[in-house]
Motif scaffolding. Structure first.
Motif, PDB file in Angstrom:
ATOM      1  N   THR A 180       1.578   2.659  -2.844  1.00 38.18           N
ATOM      2  CA  THR A 180       2.928   3.704  -3.117  1.00 38.18           C
ATOM      3  C   THR A 180       3.646   3.208  -2.007  1.00 38.18           C
ATOM      4  N   GLN A 181       4.843   3.980  -1.954  1.00 39.98           N
ATOM      5  CA  GLN A 181       5.658   3.790  -0.910  1.00 39.98           C
ATOM      6  C   GLN A 181       5.208   4.464   0.462  1.00 39.98           C
ATOM      7  N   GLU A 182       4.528   5.482   0.247  1.00 41.77           N
ATOM      8  CA  GLU A 182       3.874   6.301   1.534  1.00 41.77           C
ATOM      9  C   GLU A 182       2.909   5.202   2.196  1.00 41.77           C
ATOM     10  N   THR A 183       1.837   4.631   1.267  1.00 44.42           N
ATOM     11  CA  THR A 183       0.919   3.661   2.106  1.00 44.42           C
ATOM     12  C   THR A 183       1.538   2.541   2.488  1.00 44.42           C
ATOM     13  N   GLU A 211       3.435   3.061   5.683  1.00 42.93           N
ATOM     14  CA  GLU A 211       2.356   3.429   6.857  1.00 42.93           C
ATOM     15  C   GLU A 211       2.141   2.072   7.236  1.00 42.93           C
TER      16      GLU A 211
END
Length: 510
Positions: free
Chosen positions: A496-499, A502
């Protein structure tokens, strides 16, 4: 005082008998952020060059009305005197001069021909604070990143008592963090009453900050949409730009991934001039047949340096490690050997490293594949032209013909020529560094289809991109990088964009 600060009425501009602008109309309200959207070659940049005096009066037809006065600019200096300042997509800074020297270049502070250094530094500090740039005025431009260079350009514009600030693809070369900072700065300018006109293909950014969007297609005004009326949507903008709906931004594709084909093992690279500084540290990477691999990372993470060091050691020094292709170790000591081994690298810097701007489309496209259109040591010009025309149509390059000089093309069409040059070389392994930078959504879709076509043919493809949706939409497997190390390896369905973000900020390698 009129609500409208600018009107451009029936602007017509002709190049070599072709109408780049055909009775274009633009109306901009005072203190708003107004976006111009359209496909590559639609006429957006040309219209802004007319407004800023790059194309002087007499070189076009129609009227420019600024603050209720008809203006006839003979050059860029005249438009700047009235507060109309343009920042081009390709930044106009001198790398070996300092930030302060660049900001006041041509507008030096001093008396009797002597520059007042103290006052220059003082005013530079004030300007840098205004644009949110935490750097010393004495810092050389070559020592700061593209995002900070963009802020220097804006600081330079502010010195000219700007009323209308024109930005051509201001975030094209920026990562997400720098892009967000720049957009926030434009919103701050809006509060101060400065009018901004932005040209952008990043529709999410257009939607986030724009009060109005004017769509141009094939040199004609299609419509102007207003946020306050609830008219702005990506679907409507895209339809206006390309004349059709794009239901899916990324083409549907079922990969057929084979065995490992290209591998990078234990790869170490040091800086080309500061030879004690390690840039890439123990990189291990694999691309399989028919696979599209992505590399995501923030600016300065080492993505471009990795691709260039692989591509004939065109970056770095003290390079160690192994390159394996089809199970055999290969040694790419220079760019020619890389090309001969079927390795291609489409650079992110199209004007500096990707193209010979004064040459034609045909001559640029054939640069990496002359052996494919030659008989012995003699170039078969008919075959060269035939191949160029094939890829001009395939890439939907907007030009008069294949003999047109590349420097006269729009930025997006120049990018397509870079990609066509490498596709013509028929590579086995293709590294694409920011392949859709500065390209509109319709053209992006065409390029995505070509990338998928190469993967379907069993090629190994690697995409380096600052756009995380592009990485997620196109890549089967994704590596993230930070500070010269690979920090994660993720399958498309698990990312995902979030992972990814990170992992892009994680300092622990894998």
């Amino acid at each position: 005082m009129s609500e409208c600060i600018l009107e451009m009425r029936n602007i017509t501009k002709v190049f070599s008998g072709i109408k780049a602008l055909n009775y274009v109309n633009l109306r901009v309200k005072r203190g708003e952020i107004h976006a111009l959207c359209g496909e590559n070659g639609a006429g957006k940049s040309t219209l802004m060059k007319v407004l800023s005096g790059v194309y002087p009066t007499g070189d076009y037809e129609g009227d420019i009305v600024f603050e209720d006065q008809v203006c006839q600019f003979k050059g860029i200096k005249e438009s700047e005197k009235l507060g109309i300042v343009i920042i081009h997509q390709e930044l106009a800074l001198v790398p070996q001069l300092s930030i302060a020297e660049n900001i006041f270049l041509g507008n030096e502070i001093g008396t009797y021909g002597v520059i007042d250094i103290d006052e220059t530094i003082k005013q530079t500090d004030t300007l840098l604070e205004k644009v949110g740039l935490d750097e010393q005025p004495s810092t050389l431009i070559t020592n700061i990143g593209v995002g900070k260079q963009q802020l220097v350009e804006i600081a330079k514009a502010i010195t000219k008592n700007v009323k209308i600030l024109i930005l051509d693809e201001p975030t094209a070369a920026l990562n997400e963090s720098d892009s967000e900072n720049l957009l926030q700065l434009l919103l701050e300018f809006k509060k101060q009453g400065i009018t901004c006109i932005i040209i952008s293909h990043k529709l999410n950014e257009v939607m986030a900050v724009s009060d109005a969007v004017t769509i141009i297609r094939d040199g004609k005004t299609i419509e102007t949409l207003y946020a306050k009326n609830g008219e702005l949507s990506e679907t409507r903008i895209i339809k206006g730009m390309v004349g059709r709906s794009l239901d899916h931004r990324y083409p549907e594709y079922v990969p057929n991934i084979g065995e490992p084909y290209f591998e990078v093992r234990n790869w170490h690279v040091f800086h080309p001039t500061h030879t004690d500084r390690k840039i890439l540290d123990d990189i291990n990477l694999t691309i399989r047949r028919g696979e599209i691999v992505g590399i995501a990372g923030l600016m300065g993470s080492g993505r471009t340096e990795l691709a260039r060091s692989i591509f004939g050691k065109s970056y770095g020094t003290k390079i160690t490690g192994q390159l394996i292709k089809a199970g055999q170790e290969i040694h790419l000591s220079n760019v020619k050997k890389a090309i001969d081994e079927g390795i291609a690298y489409a650079t992110e810097d199209r004007k500096g490293n990707g193209l010979v701007l004064i040459e034609s489309i045909t001559e640029n496209m054939s640069l990496a594949s002359l052996k494919n259109c030659s008989r012995g040591t003699v170039i078969d010009e008919n075959e060269e032209i035939k191949q160029a025309e094939l890829y001009k149509d395939k890439m939907r390059i907007k030009s008069r013909d294949v003999f047109q000089e590349v420097e006269s093309l729009s930025g997006g069409n120049q990018q397509k020529v870079v990609l066509a040059k490498w596709l013509l070389s028929q590579p086995d392994v293709l590294f694409l560094d920011e392949p859709t930078r500065g390209i509109d959504v319709g053209a992006k879709y065409d390029i995505y289809l070509i990338i998928q076509e190469m993967a379907r043919a069993g090629k190994a493809v690697c995409i380096i991109s600052s756009e995380l949706p592009e990485i997620l939409g196109m890549c089967d497997r994704i590596y993230t990088m930070n500070e010269g190390r690979i920090t994660s390896e993720t399958l498309r369905g698990e990312a995902t964009q979030e992972t990814l973000m990170e992992n892009m900020t994680n300092k622990v390698g894998v």
